[in-house]
Scaffold this active site. Sequence first.
Site, PDB file in Angstrom:
ATOM      1  N   ASP A  24       0.854  -1.191   0.000  1.00 54.44           N
ATOM      2  CA  ASP A  24       0.000   0.000   0.000  1.00 54.44           C
ATOM      3  C   ASP A  24       0.887   1.237   0.000  1.00 54.44           C
ATOM      4  O   ASP A  24       1.539   1.545   1.003  1.00 54.44           O
ATOM      5  CB  ASP A  24      -0.897  -0.036   1.243  1.00 54.44           C
ATOM      6  CG  ASP A  24      -1.844   1.149   1.331  1.00 54.44           C
ATOM      7  OD1 ASP A  24      -1.627   2.162   0.637  1.00 54.44           O
ATOM      8  OD2 ASP A  24      -2.810   1.075   2.112  1.00 54.44           O
ATOM      9  N   VAL A  25       0.918   1.954  -1.135  1.00 56.77           N
ATOM     10  CA  VAL A  25       1.771   3.141  -1.250  1.00 56.77           C
ATOM     11  C   VAL A  25       0.902   4.369  -1.532  1.00 56.77           C
ATOM     12  O   VAL A  25       0.179   4.423  -2.520  1.00 56.77           O
ATOM     13  CB  VAL A  25       2.839   2.967  -2.356  1.00 56.77           C
ATOM     14  CG1 VAL A  25       3.904   1.998  -1.895  1.00 56.77           C
ATOM     15  CG2 VAL A  25       2.247   2.465  -3.662  1.00 56.77           C
ATOM     16  N   GLU A  26       0.987   5.341  -0.643  1.00 50.29           N
ATOM     17  CA  GLU A  26       0.262   6.611  -0.778  1.00 50.29           C
ATOM     18  C   GLU A  26       0.933   7.638   0.124  1.00 50.29           C
ATOM     19  O   GLU A  26       1.732   7.277   0.988  1.00 50.29           O
ATOM     20  CB  GLU A  26      -1.217   6.420  -0.407  1.00 50.29           C
ATOM     21  CG  GLU A  26      -1.435   5.717   0.930  1.00 50.29           C
ATOM     22  CD  GLU A  26      -2.880   5.322   1.152  1.00 50.29           C
ATOM     23  OE1 GLU A  26      -3.737   6.224   1.231  1.00 50.29           O
ATOM     24  OE2 GLU A  26      -3.159   4.113   1.269  1.00 50.29           O
ATOM     25  N   TRP A  27       0.620   8.905  -0.091  1.00 49.00           N
ATOM     26  CA  TRP A  27       1.174   9.933   0.782  1.00 49.00           C
ATOM     27  C   TRP A  27       0.432   9.908   2.112  1.00 49.00           C
ATOM     28  O   TRP A  27      -0.794   9.769   2.137  1.00 49.00           O
ATOM     29  CB  TRP A  27       1.047  11.306   0.156  1.00 49.00           C
ATOM     30  CG  TRP A  27       1.804  11.505  -1.121  1.00 49.00           C
ATOM     31  CD1 TRP A  27       1.304  11.899  -2.322  1.00 49.00           C
ATOM     32  CD2 TRP A  27       3.222  11.353  -1.321  1.00 49.00           C
ATOM     33  NE1 TRP A  27       2.306  11.983  -3.259  1.00 49.00           N
ATOM     34  CE2 TRP A  27       3.500  11.653  -2.679  1.00 49.00           C
ATOM     35  CE3 TRP A  27       4.286  10.981  -0.482  1.00 49.00           C
ATOM     36  CZ2 TRP A  27       4.782  11.596  -3.209  1.00 49.00           C
ATOM     37  CZ3 TRP A  27       5.562  10.926  -1.017  1.00 49.00           C
ATOM     38  CH2 TRP A  27       5.807  11.235  -2.358  1.00 49.00           C
TER      39      TRP A  27
END
Length: 330
Positions: free
Chosen positions: A149-152
């Site tokens: 899970d990659v997000e800012w």
Amino acid sequence: MPARELTTQQSPRKHPVGAAAVLAFLATLFCLAEPSLAYYPKKGDSAPHHGVRDARRKVIQGIDVSRWQGEIDWEKVKGAGTRFAFIKATEGGDHLDPNFRRNWAEAKRHGIPRSAYHFVWWCRSAKDQVRWIKKHIPRDPDALPPVLDVEWQNGSQCAKRISRQEALEKIEVMLKGLREHTGKKPVIYTDINFHEDILEGQYNDHPYWLRSTAAPLAKRYARDRWEFWQFTTTGRVPGITGDVDRNAFFGTEREFEAWRQGRFDIGTRTWHGGGPKTKVASRIPPATPAGLRAPKGAGGIKLKFAPPGRIPARTADNRDVERTGTVRRN
């Protein structure tokens, strides 16, 4: 414009045909708006959006959960037709979701295919996070491939934004770590902003799980394809109190089952055995009908064929330009 109220002079009883037509029209609109209700009649949405109606029409649908869903009744979740579950396991380099172990075990006990996901923290090194992943995410042979899970992390303790190059380097290390640990190619989850800033054009051989709760994915992402769509965060599913994220799989029943078994790579759309059978064109030309008779409808005349060496060559000098079918005529 608000609809006019009916008065005694406009009573529907005096216009039975018109009232019936209105009811039929409203029923048609309802069917067009939500044709997918027949797939999952037990599931719903507390704030449905028209822009994601295509996701609700997908046959294979699932959920993603974490501690925020509280204690889940997985028997009811299964009974509602849930086909898969993404379950939060780890975050950063020192956080384990307190409900992960129970959710992981209960989903398996009730026969729901499940995947563990890791939420990336940009404030921690990739190696620290890989060590944490390997410590807590089970190497379950029957589990679905894991998710990165990659997000800012806007508004969190780690609101740091790193460069594109640094982000891609960290992602590469963690994707490799997840694959080595589980033996399966990870799925990449992301949202609109992070995809545009970092992931556009990257990792096209990996399956993507994308978030869009108000519009079709094609209008939000510069991607040719995707595998999972998180289409609402306000879903309602029996066995879960309050809102839950709902997701749809882009693919067929056969592809989903083969992906579970490791026979189909949904990221590259390639088969590793047991793929659909296709006809292979024969290299041997079909036998000519020389010596046979024409069908009765054509008079039953015996067919005659000139030997290849006696077929006159058609050249510019011997063409009949008045006949149809000649090169010049066409």
